[in-house]
Write a protein that holds these residues in place. Structure first.
Motif, PDB file in Angstrom:
ATOM      1  N   LYS A  76      18.009 -18.736  10.918  1.00  0.00           N
ATOM      2  CA  LYS A  76      18.880 -17.881  10.105  1.00  0.00           C
ATOM      3  C   LYS A  76      19.976 -18.700   9.435  1.00  0.00           C
ATOM      4  O   LYS A  76      20.244 -18.536   8.231  1.00  0.00           O
ATOM      5  CB  LYS A  76      19.501 -16.775  10.961  1.00  0.00           C
ATOM      6  CG  LYS A  76      18.510 -15.736  11.447  1.00  0.00           C
ATOM      7  CD  LYS A  76      19.212 -14.648  12.250  1.00  0.00           C
ATOM      8  CE  LYS A  76      18.234 -13.601  12.734  1.00  0.00           C
ATOM      9  NZ  LYS A  76      18.911 -12.538  13.531  1.00  0.00           N
ATOM     10  N   GLU A  80      20.349 -19.379   5.363  1.00  0.00           N
ATOM     11  CA  GLU A  80      21.589 -19.023   4.663  1.00  0.00           C
ATOM     12  C   GLU A  80      22.231 -20.246   4.021  1.00  0.00           C
ATOM     13  O   GLU A  80      22.815 -20.154   2.939  1.00  0.00           O
ATOM     14  CB  GLU A  80      22.544 -18.331   5.639  1.00  0.00           C
ATOM     15  CG  GLU A  80      22.066 -16.947   6.051  1.00  0.00           C
ATOM     16  CD  GLU A  80      22.952 -16.304   7.101  1.00  0.00           C
ATOM     17  OE1 GLU A  80      24.162 -16.617   7.120  1.00  0.00           O
ATOM     18  OE2 GLU A  80      22.434 -15.498   7.901  1.00  0.00           O
ATOM     19  N   LYS A 109      11.113  -8.277  12.291  1.00  0.00           N
ATOM     20  CA  LYS A 109      12.496  -8.733  12.475  1.00  0.00           C
ATOM     21  C   LYS A 109      12.885  -9.787  11.439  1.00  0.00           C
ATOM     22  O   LYS A 109      13.980  -9.746  10.877  1.00  0.00           O
ATOM     23  CB  LYS A 109      12.672  -9.284  13.896  1.00  0.00           C
ATOM     24  CG  LYS A 109      12.625  -8.220  14.980  1.00  0.00           C
ATOM     25  CD  LYS A 109      12.738  -8.838  16.364  1.00  0.00           C
ATOM     26  CE  LYS A 109      12.648  -7.785  17.451  1.00  0.00           C
ATOM     27  NZ  LYS A 109      12.711  -8.377  18.817  1.00  0.00           N
ATOM     28  N   GLU A 112      13.156  -8.097   7.956  1.00  0.00           N
ATOM     29  CA  GLU A 112      14.371  -7.271   7.851  1.00  0.00           C
ATOM     30  C   GLU A 112      15.603  -8.147   7.630  1.00  0.00           C
ATOM     31  O   GLU A 112      16.506  -7.770   6.874  1.00  0.00           O
ATOM     32  CB  GLU A 112      14.531  -6.396   9.096  1.00  0.00           C
ATOM     33  CG  GLU A 112      13.549  -5.240   9.132  1.00  0.00           C
ATOM     34  CD  GLU A 112      13.754  -4.331  10.338  1.00  0.00           C
ATOM     35  OE1 GLU A 112      14.448  -4.753  11.301  1.00  0.00           O
ATOM     36  OE2 GLU A 112      13.216  -3.203  10.323  1.00  0.00           O
ATOM     37  N   HIS A 113      15.650  -9.307   8.252  1.00  0.00           N
ATOM     38  CA  HIS A 113      16.794 -10.195   8.037  1.00  0.00           C
ATOM     39  C   HIS A 113      16.817 -10.704   6.591  1.00  0.00           C
ATOM     40  O   HIS A 113      17.896 -10.801   5.986  1.00  0.00           O
ATOM     41  CB  HIS A 113      16.764 -11.368   9.006  1.00  0.00           C
ATOM     42  CG  HIS A 113      17.977 -12.239   8.899  1.00  0.00           C
ATOM     43  ND1 HIS A 113      19.229 -11.834   9.333  1.00  0.00           N
ATOM     44  CD2 HIS A 113      18.162 -13.490   8.373  1.00  0.00           C
ATOM     45  CE1 HIS A 113      20.114 -12.782   9.089  1.00  0.00           C
ATOM     46  NE2 HIS A 113      19.493 -13.799   8.512  1.00  0.00           N
ATOM     47  N   HIS A 114      15.664 -11.009   6.044  1.00  0.00           N
ATOM     48  CA  HIS A 114      15.601 -11.411   4.634  1.00  0.00           C
ATOM     49  C   HIS A 114      16.111 -10.295   3.728  1.00  0.00           C
ATOM     50  O   HIS A 114      16.832 -10.554   2.759  1.00  0.00           O
ATOM     51  CB  HIS A 114      14.166 -11.763   4.246  1.00  0.00           C
ATOM     52  CG  HIS A 114      13.691 -13.099   4.725  1.00  0.00           C
ATOM     53  ND1 HIS A 114      13.360 -13.344   6.037  1.00  0.00           N
ATOM     54  CD2 HIS A 114      13.483 -14.274   4.067  1.00  0.00           C
ATOM     55  CE1 HIS A 114      12.959 -14.598   6.164  1.00  0.00           C
ATOM     56  NE2 HIS A 114      13.026 -15.189   4.985  1.00  0.00           N
ATOM     57  N   ILE A 116      18.266  -7.964   4.515  1.00  0.00           N
ATOM     58  CA  ILE A 116      19.723  -7.894   4.688  1.00  0.00           C
ATOM     59  C   ILE A 116      20.412  -8.938   3.818  1.00  0.00           C
ATOM     60  O   ILE A 116      21.402  -8.650   3.139  1.00  0.00           O
ATOM     61  CB  ILE A 116      20.093  -8.088   6.177  1.00  0.00           C
ATOM     62  CG1 ILE A 116      19.667  -6.873   7.000  1.00  0.00           C
ATOM     63  CG2 ILE A 116      21.601  -8.324   6.330  1.00  0.00           C
ATOM     64  CD1 ILE A 116      19.755  -7.077   8.497  1.00  0.00           C
ATOM     65  N   LEU A 117      19.871 -10.155   3.810  1.00  0.00           N
ATOM     66  CA  LEU A 117      20.449 -11.218   2.978  1.00  0.00           C
ATOM     67  C   LEU A 117      20.332 -10.885   1.498  1.00  0.00           C
ATOM     68  O   LEU A 117      21.255 -11.153   0.717  1.00  0.00           O
ATOM     69  CB  LEU A 117      19.753 -12.543   3.271  1.00  0.00           C
ATOM     70  CG  LEU A 117      20.034 -13.178   4.635  1.00  0.00           C
ATOM     71  CD1 LEU A 117      19.153 -14.405   4.835  1.00  0.00           C
ATOM     72  CD2 LEU A 117      21.507 -13.557   4.764  1.00  0.00           C
TER      73      LEU A 117
END
Length: 264
Positions: A76, A80, A109, A112-114, A116-117
């Motif tokens: 992560k 970023e 998971k 979903e993080h991608h 969010i970014l």
């Protein structure tokens, strides 16, 4: 007339040594930009370097669903870091449930993080979906509409789902698969997309198009490259009964709107 290759992989080991010539051939074919998507942490830096070496290459950084098992404990932070260091999109990311043994929970998971970014950084996101449409739609309904548009690359879903995706801020990208003689499902989808929501791609070096030899040359490599995008557009436009120039210009305009946040 200009073109944007909305999804390719110029870091791929099969073609990386040929990139200067691939870029030259793309320019000759009026391909102005090539959106090159990383697929795992180990090719983030190479993707970044390509974007520094060539103004025509727009980078995207992400973890492909095939490679979620390769992520490090710091993935992560690493992702970023690159997104903040470069004008860049997010991806390739997404869901692929073709392999029944895949770790679906990890894919979800990571995807979903991608997302969010993409929402937080207001970046375009390049999405892969195969045999996971129900889960994909559920995730989008849960997370809400994107602040800036994203795309589903090399669309393989049904025409009936397209209004749902457009409503959630997505463009639909079509690859060389639309050139296949039996591409009835893909052609139906292309006909269903709003004229302001379709873009084109090669998925270089894969999805080599089904094109006449007089377009590609008899000894053409079976590895795909961005120079083939105008030929893909030519066949795609004929299949939806639209003038080639009008079709190509619309795809270009759509791509420029989609990737505007990372054009600098």
């Amino acid at each position: 007339m200009k073109f944007v290759d909305s999804h390719c992989h110029l870091h791929d080991s099969r073609i990386i040594s040929d990139i200067p010539w691939i870029e030259d051939r793309a320019k000759i074919a009026n391909v102005e930009y090539m959106v090159s998507c990383a697929t795992m942490e180990t090719n983030f830096e190479l993707t970044a370097q390509l974007s520094k070496d060539f103004d025509s290459i727009l980078p995207c950084f992400g973890i492909h669903p095939w490679f979620v098992a390769s992520i490090s404990d710091k993935w992560k932070e690493y992702l970023e870091h690159y997104l903040l260091a470069y004008p860049s999109g997010i991806g390739e990311t997404g869901l692929d449930f073709t392999d029944k043994t895949c770790d679906r929970e990890t894919q979800i998971k990571v995807f979903e993080h991608h997302l969010i970014l993409a929402i937080e950084l207001e970046r375009p996101i390049n999405i892969h979906v195969r045999n996971a449409w129900e889960t994909f739609i559920h995730i989008f309904k849960k997370m809400g509409k994107l602040k800036v548009p994203g795309l589903i690359h090399s669309y393989s879903g049904s025409a009936d789902m397209i209004p749902i995706f457009e409503k959630n801020g997505l463009y639909i990208s079509f690859s060389g698969s639309v050139t296949k003689p039996n591409a009835k499902k893909v052609v139906r989808a292309l006909k269903r997309v709003s004229k302001e929501r379709f873009v084109l791609e090669t998925d270089t070096p894969d999805i080599y198009p089904y094109l006449p030899e007089h377009i590609l040359g008899k000894k053409a490599s079976r590895l795909n490259e961005p120079k083939n995008l105008p030929a893909i557009a030519q066949i795609a436009s004929a299949r939806v009964d639209m003038e080639f120039d009008k079709f190509s210009n619309q795809a270009y305009d759509n791509s420029m709107k989609l990737f505007h946040p990372i054009l600098g």
